[in-house]
Write an enzyme that holds these catalytic residues in place. Sequence first.
Site, mmCIF file in Angstrom:
data_model
loop_
_atom_site.group_PDB
_atom_site.id
_atom_site.type_symbol
_atom_site.label_atom_id
_atom_site.label_comp_id
_atom_site.label_asym_id
_atom_site.label_seq_id
_atom_site.Cartn_x
_atom_site.Cartn_y
_atom_site.Cartn_z
ATOM 1 N N LYS A 57 -2.077 -34.577 -21.480
ATOM 2 C CA LYS A 57 -0.850 -34.137 -22.145
ATOM 3 C C LYS A 57 -0.799 -34.638 -23.582
ATOM 4 O O LYS A 57 -0.438 -33.895 -24.504
ATOM 5 C CB LYS A 57 0.379 -34.649 -21.383
ATOM 6 C CG LYS A 57 0.582 -34.043 -20.015
ATOM 7 C CD LYS A 57 1.850 -34.583 -19.391
ATOM 8 C CE LYS A 57 2.063 -34.069 -17.985
ATOM 9 N NZ LYS A 57 3.294 -34.610 -17.369
ATOM 10 N N GLU A 110 -3.724 -37.930 -6.594
ATOM 11 C CA GLU A 110 -2.910 -38.569 -7.633
ATOM 12 C C GLU A 110 -2.549 -40.004 -7.275
ATOM 13 O O GLU A 110 -2.314 -40.824 -8.157
ATOM 14 C CB GLU A 110 -1.641 -37.737 -7.858
ATOM 15 C CG GLU A 110 -0.982 -37.965 -9.194
ATOM 16 C CD GLU A 110 0.108 -36.947 -9.481
ATOM 17 O OE1 GLU A 110 0.676 -37.005 -10.575
ATOM 18 O OE2 GLU A 110 0.398 -36.102 -8.609
ATOM 19 N N HIS A 148 -17.475 -19.548 7.726
ATOM 20 C CA HIS A 148 -18.513 -18.596 7.350
ATOM 21 C C HIS A 148 -18.967 -18.794 5.904
ATOM 22 O O HIS A 148 -19.688 -17.965 5.363
ATOM 23 C CB HIS A 148 -17.997 -17.173 7.571
ATOM 24 C CG HIS A 148 -17.637 -16.901 8.992
ATOM 25 N ND1 HIS A 148 -18.515 -16.360 9.896
ATOM 26 C CD2 HIS A 148 -16.493 -17.153 9.682
ATOM 27 C CE1 HIS A 148 -17.930 -16.261 11.074
ATOM 28 N NE2 HIS A 148 -16.702 -16.739 10.976
#
Length: 369
Positions: free
Chosen positions: A353, A218, A239
């Site tokens: 938004k 950010e 792994h």
Amino acid sequence: LEQAARVRADADAFVVIGIGGSNQASRAAVKALRPEGGPAILWAGNTISACEMARTLRELDGYQSIYIDCIAKNFETLEPGIAFRVLRQYLERRYGAEGAAKRIFATGTPGSTLHQLCLDQGYTFLTFPETIGGRYSVGSDVGLFPMAVAGVDIRALVQGMRDMRDTLLAAPAEENPALRYACLRRLLLEHGYRLEMLSFFEPRLDYFAKWWIQLFAESEGKEGKGLFPASVEFTADLHSMGQYIQEGKRLMFETVVRLGPSDRQLTVPADEADGDGLNFLAGKSLDFIRDRAMEGTLLAHTEGGVPNLIVETSGRTPADLGQLIYFFEYACGLSGYLLDVNPFDQPGVEAYKKNMFALLGKPGYEDRR
């Protein structure tokens, strides 16, 4: 601390409502440091998942005394807003309006809609500093109140932050660890590395890694710039992701967070039959074995063309974590300035938004449909 003591004395469960830095700040510290005892800590408001909300409500049905804290800087983000409404009404059904009000906290900026709601309903209001973004809010009410409810020694954590601040402000440039880290990141970026992998060998740091990812993503991801931050938990991810790190495209470097000794030492027991062939480890501590695994990983990855940086703490105390948090916050600010971006804003976060509000029909956003 006074409010946290009140909650701890009565609560069986405490729900932290928040998203992004408002959620990660305290969650990272609680997961890394939380002592035994105290209320169960639940997390909400970081998703719009009906399944998750339903699961949280079912879990809360099993507790007698519940408190909540909604953390929202400007109270204009849907995820915590929806969760807060649902959980407020849940508490009101269980304890009545007056009883629920005593159990509801909110952390926001003075003068915000959330602040007014607290004034109208009698909720306890805590302050979210207006000039600080959520990812930098660990040392404010945003992070400290949930930590204190969980039983974390927040005085020690804040002192660790202060100690690191004093160290960084006093150190000459060539000896300043935060500046060295920021410069190495920039240098590696200039040499073609595009991804920074935070590696850690302690599962309790998983939410610290999420906070670190948000901090750098950010702060630096602007104007087509910045390293892509990611994380891996070793030895588990050796792994899986270990294969790509070792032999995949050479686009990353690693920053390894290395903690001090474990709180409790465990050793591998001897077995007279040695049917599993592990007696060569008998008497050795898990810390010793982990450190050898870490060293072996560092050697393998650097030999495979993946540069490694090591950030090491002296222990695992709240003060140690406070130092680590402040170190990365300070280094992140420096890194942003080295990229010539503002490390303290987040204009890109607002784009989704606005579109979402328009699609949902929020008044004032009709022109974006």
